[in-house]
Design a protein around this motif. Structure first.
Motif, PDB file in Angstrom:
ATOM      1  N   TRP A 185      15.849   7.226  -8.828  1.00 40.12           N
ATOM      2  CA  TRP A 185      16.425   5.895  -8.649  1.00 40.12           C
ATOM      3  C   TRP A 185      17.938   6.006  -8.733  1.00 40.12           C
ATOM      4  CZ3 TRP A 185      14.644   1.368  -7.037  1.00 40.12           C
ATOM      5  CH2 TRP A 185      15.423   0.210  -7.241  1.00 40.12           C
ATOM      6  N   ALA A 209      23.317  10.016 -12.782  1.00 37.83           N
ATOM      7  CA  ALA A 209      23.631   9.656 -14.162  1.00 37.83           C
ATOM      8  C   ALA A 209      22.341   9.474 -14.948  1.00 37.83           C
ATOM      9  CB  ALA A 209      24.456   8.379 -14.195  1.00 37.83           C
ATOM     10  N   PHE A 210      22.215  10.203 -16.043  1.00 37.96           N
ATOM     11  CA  PHE A 210      21.060  10.000 -16.930  1.00 37.96           C
ATOM     12  C   PHE A 210      21.522  10.139 -18.367  1.00 37.96           C
ATOM     13  CE2 PHE A 210      20.213  14.430 -18.158  1.00 37.96           C
ATOM     14  CZ  PHE A 210      20.882  15.136 -17.161  1.00 37.96           C
ATOM     15  N   ALA A 211      20.888   9.386 -19.243  1.00 44.33           N
ATOM     16  CA  ALA A 211      21.305   9.386 -20.642  1.00 44.33           C
ATOM     17  C   ALA A 211      20.607  10.515 -21.381  1.00 44.33           C
ATOM     18  CB  ALA A 211      20.954   8.051 -21.281  1.00 44.33           C
ATOM     19  N   HIS A 212      21.356  11.197 -22.210  1.00 46.63           N
ATOM     20  CA  HIS A 212      20.780  12.290 -22.996  1.00 46.63           C
ATOM     21  C   HIS A 212      21.789  12.651 -24.059  1.00 46.63           C
ATOM     22  CE1 HIS A 212      23.598  15.384 -21.550  1.00 46.63           C
ATOM     23  NE2 HIS A 212      23.703  14.557 -20.537  1.00 46.63           N
ATOM     24  N   GLU A 225      12.669   7.236 -12.709  1.00 41.66           N
ATOM     25  CA  GLU A 225      13.355   5.946 -12.637  1.00 41.66           C
ATOM     26  C   GLU A 225      13.743   5.495 -14.038  1.00 41.66           C
ATOM     27  OE1 GLU A 225      10.651   2.967 -10.941  1.00 41.66           O
ATOM     28  OE2 GLU A 225       9.010   4.371 -11.234  1.00 41.66           O
ATOM     29  N   PRO A 226      14.598   4.503 -14.117  1.00 42.33           N
ATOM     30  CA  PRO A 226      15.050   4.057 -15.440  1.00 42.33           C
ATOM     31  C   PRO A 226      14.004   3.177 -16.116  1.00 42.33           C
ATOM     32  CG  PRO A 226      16.081   2.726 -13.733  1.00 42.33           C
ATOM     33  CD  PRO A 226      15.286   3.781 -13.026  1.00 42.33           C
ATOM     34  N   PHE A 227      14.166   2.973 -17.411  1.00 42.54           N
ATOM     35  CA  PHE A 227      13.369   1.976 -18.117  1.00 42.54           C
ATOM     36  C   PHE A 227      13.644   0.643 -17.444  1.00 42.54           C
ATOM     37  CE2 PHE A 227      13.315   4.055 -22.632  1.00 42.54           C
ATOM     38  CZ  PHE A 227      12.555   5.080 -22.127  1.00 42.54           C
ATOM     39  N   ILE A 243      22.727   0.300 -16.195  1.00 38.93           N
ATOM     40  CA  ILE A 243      24.180   0.483 -16.144  1.00 38.93           C
ATOM     41  C   ILE A 243      24.524   1.296 -14.904  1.00 38.93           C
ATOM     42  CG2 ILE A 243      26.168   1.552 -17.252  1.00 38.93           C
ATOM     43  CD1 ILE A 243      24.876   0.995 -19.938  1.00 38.93           C
ATOM     44  N   LYS A 244      23.810   2.391 -14.777  1.00 37.62           N
ATOM     45  CA  LYS A 244      23.988   3.212 -13.586  1.00 37.62           C
ATOM     46  C   LYS A 244      22.786   4.147 -13.447  1.00 37.62           C
ATOM     47  CE  LYS A 244      27.062   6.435 -11.305  1.00 37.62           C
ATOM     48  NZ  LYS A 244      28.280   7.223 -11.351  1.00 37.62           N
ATOM     49  N   ILE A 292      20.442   5.087 -16.290  1.00 37.54           N
ATOM     50  CA  ILE A 292      20.931   4.679 -17.613  1.00 37.54           C
ATOM     51  C   ILE A 292      20.827   3.172 -17.771  1.00 37.54           C
ATOM     52  CG2 ILE A 292      22.908   4.697 -19.168  1.00 37.54           C
ATOM     53  CD1 ILE A 292      23.884   7.180 -17.847  1.00 37.54           C
ATOM     54  N   THR A 293      20.245   2.764 -18.888  1.00 35.44           N
ATOM     55  CA  THR A 293      20.150   1.331 -19.155  1.00 35.44           C
ATOM     56  C   THR A 293      20.897   1.005 -20.443  1.00 35.44           C
ATOM     57  OG1 THR A 293      18.083   1.747 -20.285  1.00 35.44           O
ATOM     58  CG2 THR A 293      17.933   0.972 -18.018  1.00 35.44           C
ATOM     59  N   ARG A 343      20.745  -0.470 -23.871  1.00 37.51           N
ATOM     60  CA  ARG A 343      19.731  -0.824 -24.878  1.00 37.51           C
ATOM     61  C   ARG A 343      20.357  -1.396 -26.137  1.00 37.51           C
ATOM     62  NH1 ARG A 343      17.141   4.974 -24.752  1.00 37.51           N
ATOM     63  NH2 ARG A 343      19.256   5.392 -24.056  1.00 37.51           N
TER      64      ARG A 343
END
Ligand SMILES: Cc1cc2nc3c(=O)[nH]c(=O)nc-3n(C[C@H](O)[C@H](O)[C@H](O)COP(=O)(O)OP(=O)(O)OC[C@H]3O[C@@H](n4cnc5c(N)ncnc54)[C@H](O)[C@@H]3O)c2cc1C
Ligand code: HEM
Ligand code: HEM
Ligand code: SF4
Ligand code: F3S
Ligand code: FES
Lengths: 272, 661, 271
Positions: free
Chosen positions: C18, C63-66, C110-112, C120-121, C124-125, C127
């Protein structure tokens, strides 16, 4: 916030309302089933029982009011919570979605609930108000004279010789119509599905469920619901298939013999 | 030349802190809200400080680059936290914790700081329990303890394998309470990119909003930096990927001295590297060494055999052999080097030959028999013992075994774990005095970001202790001493020229990174830097190697600026830019670390210079020449930084040769 | 928790990711090839490799959060092939390894998705709603330095262990992502239960649950219908028993709040 405020406006409060009203409704439908199963006993039983209930007057209305309020609250909470949950999910759906644990019964609650609601409307029109199936409605049938005293739990429901409505025949004649019967069967199956999740769920909502005995609870609920389903299936099922024949001397036995074999003939055929 | 006054108060060691505390200047309660403290970081150190200072009545702003303070790297600490509670009645005391920590640090920490740390350790446990931290308990309902490396008493408190998580969540809950009450302004997803110094005093910071890319100015009467360690300079480490040096590095460039940058801790029990795609290494908690036995095959040719096929007599339990009194619980630096020596001798195991076994077979048997005996089983079968033993081990370390399984796809119940040392902690950091204030007045530094309490090697379970000590029990007192010298509401306006200049400086770095438009991704440079650092400034260091690394890193830096490719723009979320901004600082810091390692012509704790060792391979300190803190001072871009010295005058303890044999 | 027959050979997959430049702009799925992957590589490392390739050609990386990459910080938050945190039970996205996927498969990432967690991007959401819930009552009000000795109140081991079970929540939000109602009940109940179980948490027990639930509702999370998808997706396997416990606590607290005698006026200023 006040207690009413908490119950009325918070998510948990509304769920609690659903659970409590659901519990009352569960109590009613089980009791109702037990009462209805008297159909397989001689007509004195169910007719006497119906007569007794009718005779309760204000008490009956009180009970009806409670039930009505429960259904109302239950539906209100269901609609309010569902609308919020839909909104919370957001506009963008998942591209791929896997179900992990939720049972189909739990996922279908909203549908089973709605259909049960329409069933109740129909059912009231059918057996309580006589709008649907008017010809076989109890007031349209010859009255029934009690053959014996009807007694339940030491209470006399009706005395020998009393003349009462023939609910017995109404039910028999009603269910001799396959369309009606099948509709009842479908509706009560869906109600059973609703209860399959609902009864277990209400323990969780009230906070009486936990992992230690969740398994017992699930088995107990499943067992109970199966019994409930079978009981409900039995009444229209047995009548429709002719396994249960109306007792001699009842209006149903006199009017229905033609109808019950010529299954496609609607109940109106017996009116005369 | 910076003045490094440690400001250690006079008096007997055990009384220093108590006496000092009662003589510190105070800020009138009604005035406290007229002082704003800008805190960068909300790990154990930052969150505990933010909560406590705002409880005291100061205005607090807390800035983190994470999306929530609960994600700070402290969350990953597994093993436990030390405290001199002596709940086990095994002879522990404040003095013993003090001594163990000082000795563990190879006599390169400040005596007074370490003693204070040991003193407040007991309050930390009280505080955390009151916050609802669910520490492990015994059946009687009292707190349980376990042993950690470098100590012969059981003083480590723990919450399963998630002690850091629970302590951080405790501090985070305290912080959340204050945020909810409107007493702390929380600024998330902002990265500190510069320190603002006005008239020689730290008066604010510049941050970059990682979501919008915009720069923001924050002004305060004092600044606290608690941004954690910089071990990611090695690229592969047990740190979270986001841990960085940017806050302290940019403060260094504004005049704060960087102390002992070369002191890095290499943790002996990590999962070995498996390929060059790898992004981080995973720690297997030190607590495993309570029960696991470390060995390698005696014969080189056995290394490729399945461990079960190597008979007992052909196994070398080298830690037990070399360090009989501490055995598998020898301190980290010592154990790591021993493992490296074994692998250098060609006795390492696993595909790469860089690994040793951590074996639970004996523990499984022992526990199995114990449980069987307790359950009154007569003649339990072998299988039954194994089953009971595995269950007992699972109860203690189950989550670690699971992690190991997930990563390596091997079951450590059935075969020994393979482990190898990995970068884990940085003892170095910004220089601070006894008040935890750096040489830039008004700049306080807490937690792993400062250099203070661990000397040249940190003992297990003492970083959590230090972070919380700094935040809950030290800085809340000492900062008052500084603030009391200022007029209320004297923080500068964010329109001051110093703020403007700092913002422009930070923005220009971003601009240059975006403009490079070269050929290689940021990670390429991070990996290269990491390799140089590991090879030349890792577990063992030599003069030649370090000199080479200094040159190479210089070249790498030029190449980076010329040839990095950072796509996208600076005015929205851009993770490549975030990484580039951090790696740029890591490269510079890496060079400083090598300089520091080169200048320190001795071996101590985590700093091992091959030229300085005893015949058995142990660290050879030079107390004559190096019993001091080296605090590096920035001299401008392109100039060699200045090495300042704070002598370590031990008044109460005798520096001796550290022995765990 | 590891695939039955892990592949030992390198594999190649296609990832369907996504991409959404920002909250305001629409998103869509984009396919990227990922070739010759070591099966011991983690899914996030695979994304690193893909991103390195994108960066090399000057394209915006995914972009992914980690952060921690060991399942404890709760930052990673991917929905992988329709399940938050991927195919395995009780692990976070960052602990998903390529050996769990078949050679040649298409992996949808895909994002949550939930209204209180806006994108956000890309993946990344935001939270921060969880922090707000925590701020509404997820604490024990104890001033630093005012605590009594840690062993002054013994706590039965079972109670402490149960509190720890709840306390393990990493605040990732997968429960919300998995719930068809986007309900945050599992997260909130974990915190409420942890503190509600311990003796230290008793004084604020009622206000805590009332306030946290009110905040949760206010932030627009959905309502629990006891589906238990949340606990099945939870990387820490937080039990939905805690939801039942919170329900009970909430109702009891509501009744108590209504019928408990109230002290006369506040405590006053004192001298
Ligand atoms: C895997 C592992 C296990 C460990 N186990 C133990 C153990 O068992 N016992 C023990 O005592 N110690 C242990 N440690 C060490 C210990 O966890 C750390 O040293 C300690 O938690 C550091 O806390 P801190 O508050 O200083 O920093 P951190 O927890 O790293 O917090 C840093 C904070 O600063 C913020 N920040 C960083 N840079 C910036 C910036 N530029 N701008 C804005 N904000 C920024 C971050 O958002 C974060 O909030 C372990 C460490 C690791 C890696
Ligand atoms: C009249 C139309 C009805 C509708 C629209 C409806 C809808 C719902 C919905 C949406 C739920 C929530 C599902 C969940 O919490 O998982 C629910 C729960 C429930 N319903 Fe109904 N329902 C109806 C009728 C009934 C009837 C007639 C009964 C009982 C005989 C009943 C018993 C229950 C019970 C016990 C629950 C569980 C409450 C809980 O989760 O705590 N419902 N219903
Ligand atoms: C096979 C199944 C059923 C049979 C044979 C049956 C039979 C009857 C009969 C005979 C009456 C009328 C009694 C009288 O007024 O004389 C009645 C009333 C009623 N039934 Fe049923 N019923 C069945 C299932 C259900 C179900 C599943 C529900 C609810 C979900 C239900 C709800 C009601 C209600 C609400 C009334 C009205 C009670 C009143 O008078 O207030 N019934 N039913
Ligand atoms: S309850 Fe589980 S899924 Fe929900 S936030 Fe906590 S750890 Fe994540
Ligand atoms: S999945 Fe959702 S419905 Fe409730 S039990 Fe979990 S929050
Ligand atoms: S990155 Fe920390 S939990 Fe996955």
């Amino acid at each position: 916030m006040s207690l009413i405020g908490n119950l009325y406006s918070s998510s948990i409060g509304r769920k609690f309302i659903m659970a409590i009203t659901g519990l009352v409704l569960v109590g009613f439908v089980f009791g109702h089933l037990v009462g209805n199963l008297q159909i397989f006993l001689p007509p004195d039983h169910i007719n006497g029982y119906a007569h007794f209930l009718q005779g309760l007057g204000p008490v009956l209305w009180l009970v009806r009011l409670v039930l009505l309020v429960c259904v109302g609250l239950h539906i209100w909470a269901a609609i309010a919570l569902t609308a919020e949950s839909r909104a919370a999910r957001g506009a963008q759906a998942y591209g791929v979605k896997k179900w992990l644990h939720a049972t189909w019964a739990s996922r279908a609650m909203r549908w089973t609930g709605v259909i049960v609601f329409f069933f109740i409307l129909y059912h009231l029109a059918h057996f309580t108000l006589g709008i649907a199936g008017h010809e076989t409605f109890k007031t349209q049938l010859p009255e029934w004279t009690m053959q014996h005293d009807a007694k339940e739990l030491g209470i006399t429901l009706a005395k020998q010789g009393e003349v009462v409505h023939d609910v017995y025949s109404m039910v028999f004649l009603g269910f001799q119509n396959p369309v009606v019967s099948i509709f009842y069967i479908i509706a009560t199956s869906l109600l059973s599905v609703h209860l399959l999740h609902g009864i277990e769920s209400l323990f969780q909502t009230i906070g009486w469920r936990n992992g230690t005995w969740a398994c017992c609870l699930r088995r107990a609920v499943t067992g109970l619901v199966i019994l409930y389903f079978l009981g409900n299936l039995l009444i229209p099922g047995a009548i429709l298939t002719g396994l249960a024949k109306p007792a001699e001397g009842t209006a149903a036995a006199m009017l229905g013999c033609t109808a019950c074999h010529a299954a496609s003939v609607p109940a109106t055929a017996v009116h005369n | 030349m910076a003045t490094l006054n440690s400001n250690v108060p006079p008096g007997p060691l055990a009384d220093k802190w108590r006496t000092y505390k009662s003589n510190l200047k105070l800020v009138n309660p009604a005035n406290k809200r007229k002082y704003e403290v800008v805190i960068v970081g909300a790990g154990l150190a930052g969150a505990s400080a933010a909560a406590t200072l705002s409880e005291l009545g100061y205005r607090v702003k807390c800035i983190v680059f994470h999306d929530s303070p609960r994600r700070a790297h402290s969350i990953a600490a597994q093993g436990g936290i030390n405290a001199a509670k002596n709940y086990q009645n095994d002879g522990d005391s404040v003095h013993r914790l003090f001594y163990d920590t000082l000795k563990g640090g190879d006599y390169r920490a400040r005596e007074s700081n370490v003693h204070r740390l040991a003193e407040v350790s007991v309050n930390i446990i009280d505080q955390c329990v009151a916050q609802g931290v669910p520490f492990a308990r015994e059946y009687g309902g009292l707190l349980a303890n376990r042993s950690f490396g470098g100590a012969q008493v059981s003083r480590t408190f723990y919450a399963r394998g998630q002690t850091g998580q629970q302590l951080l969540l405790g501090a985070y809950s305290a912080l959340s309470k204050q945020v909810g009450a409107g007493a702390v302004e929380l600024v998330t997803q902002h990265e500190m990119v510069d320190l603002v110094v006005v008239d020689g005093h730290a008066r604010g910071v510049i941050t970059r909003d990682l979501v919008t890319g915009k720069f923001h100015r924050h002004s305060g009467e004092a600044v606290i930096i608690a941004t954690g360690g910089y071990g990611n300079v090695f690229n592969l480490s047990t740190y979270a990927r986001g841990s960085n040096t940017t806050a302290i590095w940019r403060a260094y460039k504004r005049g704060a001295c960087f102390a002992n940058p070369c002191y890095t801790q290499i943790h002996p029990t990590c999962i070995p590297v498996s390929g060059d795609y790898q992004s981080k290494l995973t720690l297997m908690s030190e607590s495993l060494r309570n029960d696991g036995r470390i060995w390698v095959p005696k014969k080189n040719e056995d290394c490729k055999k399945a461990p079960a096929d190597i008979p007992e007599e052909d196994r070398d339990y080298f830690l037990e052999r070399i360090y009989p009194s501490f055995g598998n619980l020898a301190p980290r630096d010592v154990s790591s080097r021993a493992a490296k020596r074994m692998c250098d001798e060609g006795r390492g195991v696993g595909e790469t030959g860089l690994g040793v076994y951590l074996d639970f077979a004996e523990a499984i048997q022992r526990y199995g028999k114990q449980v069987a005996a307790r359950a009154n089983l007569v003649n339990p079968s072998k299988e039954k013992i194994l089953e009971l033993g595995e269950a007992a081990v699972k109860e203690r370390y189950g989550n670690l075994f699971d992690i190991y399984h997930e990563i390596t796809n091997e079951s450590a119940y059935k075969q020994p774990m393979r482990i190898y040392p990995a970068v884990h902690y940085t003892m170095g950091g910004l220089w601070v005095d006894y008040n935890l204030m750096s040489n830039v007045p008004g700049l306080f530094v807490l937690g792993e970001a400062n250099f203070s309490d661990h000397g040249a090697n940190r003992l297990g379970a003492s970083a959590l202790m230090q972070g919380l000590a700094d935040g809950y029990f030290v800085v809340p007192y000492t900062i008052g001493n500084y603030l009391a010298t200022l007029k209320p509401n004297s923080r500068p306006s964010t329109d001051a020229p110093e703020f403007k200049a700092a913002e422009e400086n930070a923005a220009s770095i971003v601009k240059r990174l975006l403009a490079a438009k070269g050929k290689e991704p940021v990670n390429h440079y991070h990996k290269k830097l990491g390799k140089l650092m590991w090879d030349y400034c890792g577990m063992s260091r030599t003069k030649e190697g370090l000199e080479k690394a200094i040159l190479e890193i210089g070249k790498l830096r030029e190449e980076f600026w010329a040839n990095v490719n950072v796509p996208g723009s600076g005015d929205n979320m851009n993770q490549a830019l975030e990484r580039a901004n951090r790696v740029a600082d890591f490269i510079e810091l890496g060079q400083l670390m090598c300089r520091d390692a080169l200048a320190r012509e001795e071996s101590c704790g985590g700093h091992f210079r091959e030229e300085h060792q005893y015949p058995d391979g142990e660290c050879k300190r030079d107390d004559e020449k190096f019993a001091h803190v080296a605090a590096w001072e920035f001299q401008g871009e392109g100039s060699v930084p200045l090495r300042n010295i704070e002598p370590l005058n031990y008044e109460f303890t005798k520096m001796s040769v550290r022995s765990y044999k | 928790m590891v695939a039955e027959k892990p592949s030992t050979k390198n594999i190649s997959v296609t990832i369907r990711v996504w991409r959404q430049p920002s909250a305001a702009q629409p998103g869509r799925f984009v396919d990227y090839p990922a070739r010759d992957l070591n099966p011991n590589m983690s899914l996030l490392e695979m994304l690193d490799v893909v991103n390195d390739q994108l960066e090399r050609i000057g394209e915006d990386p995914i972009a992914f959060a980690h952060d921690c990459r060991e399942g404890i910080c709760g930052t990673c938050s991917l929905v992988i092939d329709g399940k938050p945190h991927g195919p395995h039970h009780g692990v976070a996205s960052c602990q998903t390894y390529m050996r769990s996927f078949e050679d040649g498969s298409v992996i949808t990432i895909e994002p949550f998705r939930a209204r209180p967690f806006p994108v956000i991007k890309d993946l990344i959401t935001d939270r921060s709603a969880f922090d707000k819930i925590q701020q509404a009552g997820g604490f024990i009000s104890i001033r630093t330095g005012s605590a009594c000795d840690a062993n002054a109140t013994p706590i039965p081991k079972e109670t402490a262990d149960l509190a720890m079970d709840a306390a393990q929540c990493i605040g990732c939000g997968a429960c919300v992502a998995a719930c068809k109602n986007a309900s945050a009940m599992l997260f909130v109940s974990a915190k409420v239960s942890q503190l509600g179980l311990l003796p230290q948490g008793q004084p604020e027990r009622d206000s805590r649950v009332l306030n946290m639930v009110a905040k949760m509702d206010e932030l627009g999370f959905g309502n629990c219908t006891n589906q238990y998808e949340c606990s099945a997706a939870c990387p820490k396997l937080i039990s939905h028993d805690f939801i039942a416990r919170m329900n009970r606590d909430y109702i009891a607290a509501s009744f108590r709040a209504a019928f408990k005698p109230k002290p006369a006026a506040g405590s006053g200023g004192g001298a």
